[in-house]
Design an enzyme around this catalytic site. Sequence first.
Site, mmCIF file in Angstrom:
data_model
loop_
_atom_site.group_PDB
_atom_site.id
_atom_site.type_symbol
_atom_site.label_atom_id
_atom_site.label_comp_id
_atom_site.label_asym_id
_atom_site.label_seq_id
_atom_site.Cartn_x
_atom_site.Cartn_y
_atom_site.Cartn_z
ATOM 1 N N ASP A 144 1.026 -1.035 -0.110
ATOM 2 C CA ASP A 144 -0.076 0.010 0.036
ATOM 3 C C ASP A 144 0.838 1.055 0.029
ATOM 4 O O ASP A 144 2.135 1.051 0.699
ATOM 5 C CB ASP A 144 -0.739 0.030 1.328
ATOM 6 N N ASN A 166 -2.517 12.796 -2.817
ATOM 7 C CA ASN A 166 -3.700 13.508 -3.973
ATOM 8 C C ASN A 166 -3.929 14.867 -3.735
ATOM 9 O O ASN A 166 -4.128 15.820 -4.371
ATOM 10 C CB ASN A 166 -4.731 12.398 -4.018
ATOM 11 N N HIS A 210 -4.714 15.176 -8.458
ATOM 12 C CA HIS A 210 -4.807 13.757 -8.857
ATOM 13 C C HIS A 210 -4.040 13.476 -10.000
ATOM 14 O O HIS A 210 -3.309 12.360 -10.150
ATOM 15 C CB HIS A 210 -6.151 13.414 -9.261
ATOM 16 N N ASP A 258 -1.643 10.174 -10.168
ATOM 17 C CA ASP A 258 -1.411 9.062 -11.294
ATOM 18 C C ASP A 258 -0.153 8.815 -11.457
ATOM 19 O O ASP A 258 0.319 7.738 -11.723
ATOM 20 C CB ASP A 258 -2.367 9.510 -12.297
ATOM 21 N N GLU A 271 -4.663 2.480 -4.072
ATOM 22 C CA GLU A 271 -3.226 2.599 -4.136
ATOM 23 C C GLU A 271 -2.442 1.256 -3.666
ATOM 24 O O GLU A 271 -1.602 1.177 -3.132
ATOM 25 C CB GLU A 271 -2.783 3.860 -3.244
#
Lengths: 203, 127, 347
Positions: free
Chosen positions: C200, C208, C213, C217, C244
Amino acid sequence: MNSLSDLQLDALTEIFNIGAGRAASSLSEIVNDEVRLSVPRVQLYQSSEINADALSLDSPRLGAVKQSFSGPFNADAMLLFTEERAMKIVHDMMGSQVGIEDMAEYEQEAMCELGNIILNACLSSMADMLDLTLDSSLPVYSVGATDAVLRQIILETNQPLILVLHINLSIEKRHLQGYLVFLLSSSSLQKLLSHIDRFISGI
Amino acid sequence: MTHRNSIKSLLIVDDSRVSRMMIRTFVLAKYPQWIIIEAASGNEALEIVDRDTPNCCTMDINMPGIIGTDAAAQILAKYPGIRIAIFSSNIQQSHQTRAAALGARFVAKPVTENSVAQALEFFESNP
Amino acid sequence: MNSIPAKKEIAFSGEIGGKIAEKIWDSIKSGLILVDSEGKILLWNSWIAQHSGIPAESALNHFLGSLFPDGLAASFKTALRNVLQHKLPIILSNALHRSPLPLYPLPVAHRKQDRMQQSIIITPIVTSEKKRLCLIQVTDATLSIKRERVLKSHSERLSKVAITDALTGAYNRRFFDERFTAEFGRAQRQNIPLSLIMLDVDFFKDYNDRYGHPAGDKALISVVTALKSQLHRPTDVVTRYGGEEFAIILPDSGSEGGQIVAEKLRAAVSGLNIPHGTSSVTDHLTISIGIVSYQPDTSCNATCFLEAADAALYRAKHDGRNCARHLVTPECGKPCPADTPQVDSPD
């Protein structure tokens, strides 16, 4: 008539083992390696007994090569293999590097040939030993869910009894169990047995 | 040609009763005097050979238990004088080579008058 | 049930009889050869003449074996002999025999070119005078092989799309579910080790929120690239488990191998040095890792194994993140089906 006598079974087993020997010889020519093929058991089943458990078919899918033959008696001969294993054997025979999941139509033609070799060998051995003439159709290959294929067989025969040969085939390290199923009508089975009795009494 | 007429004992090893019957019939048709013993497996054959020591033997390959070529090898190691004909429907080279290496004769099944004649010819030939 | 239809003789009406049969077989787009029991050629259609470069006049009444300088393939001769002897039809598949006869694609300019790929069917024919003949039918398999190749590559592409995560290029959850079930089953059946890594990205939501965002990404893509760079066996693949969270199945890897890989993954992601100002672990992006290793001869099932991986990941987070924690089955730490003996028949 619900069962075969020991001697009838013995004669049938020997006939098919001679067929298996012929098929093994043909297959070994193709793969250039030793091929073991035997028919350890021949059994007459009630059609109601035919299911995946009885035949210990643990694969979800079944490949079947079928030839219809005619002569003094008529029958459909079907070779049943668990699809996955059979494909692996064919793959080894082809020396192919492609994944099994990519087995394509033209490779299924090879399955047809494998079945054709075994079925022809068994039919020709039967014709030779029992001194009769059999004609046969070309082989047709089909594949389907195990239960559906078996149900279809029972449905098509609509006969109480089904003659089943257990087949063991090994090429190199691969081992394959299959079944050769003869679908005969009662009258055809009766005729086959009368030929066998004639053969035994001729010894 | 005196050896041709001598009475011999023959051990027929085959798990198929029908095959044993056929070999017996074809042999007795030619040599009614011969003594025939039967075994249904390689293991049984080994016991019988120790007890009865036949002159010659026909041996199937595919049998439950010890396979025919192995049984033949054990018999010949102990009794090199016994003539063995190996009967098999499997005519692959490997089987024929093994038979030849053992000093046995390979005969292709099915059992017929002709294939039995090949075995008999081998039994009667000079070692 | 029985199945061979009554045989019909082909009959031509008187008007069109005569040479019509010849015209038909010369129009057929596959090869037809008829031989007698000695192998003497009785029929040699145009297709065969074209592709062999041997005209019918030179072929008819000659022996098939003597027509070709290199002779016939052994398998073809055996097949022909068997058909004549046993009167049963035979298939020579392209897959197993490729090119038994010396036939070539058109134009047959020189014999050095590759032979045509062939599928052959040989059927016995008994004449009304009881003579045994063999009909050899040859079809060009080149086209069907090409078609198969196109279909295969098409379906490969389709299936690749179906199992890939569009953003990161890692495999997707669907792929993981299928692969995990298969690999776990294999480990159980064959009693071989298997390790599963769950990881994780630490404080990804905060990342984020802070960087937006699009940056998030990009970070995920970099993480996947870093993870991939540490996996060298083709069977070890990165899958996006969700958001994630990523999972990596390591077939045939025991606890020691699993822990080595986990540490490498942790170091690789940390080594990316992606700034993360709102992380309470350190100043850059990190991951927490849970590993679980399947020990042969334990009775843990797939669900319990997956839960154990989650528990290990939880422990890694609990222990301060940017670290790996390891569990060995069946010490799952909580009641799980492995503790009850009824699961998993030895089959």
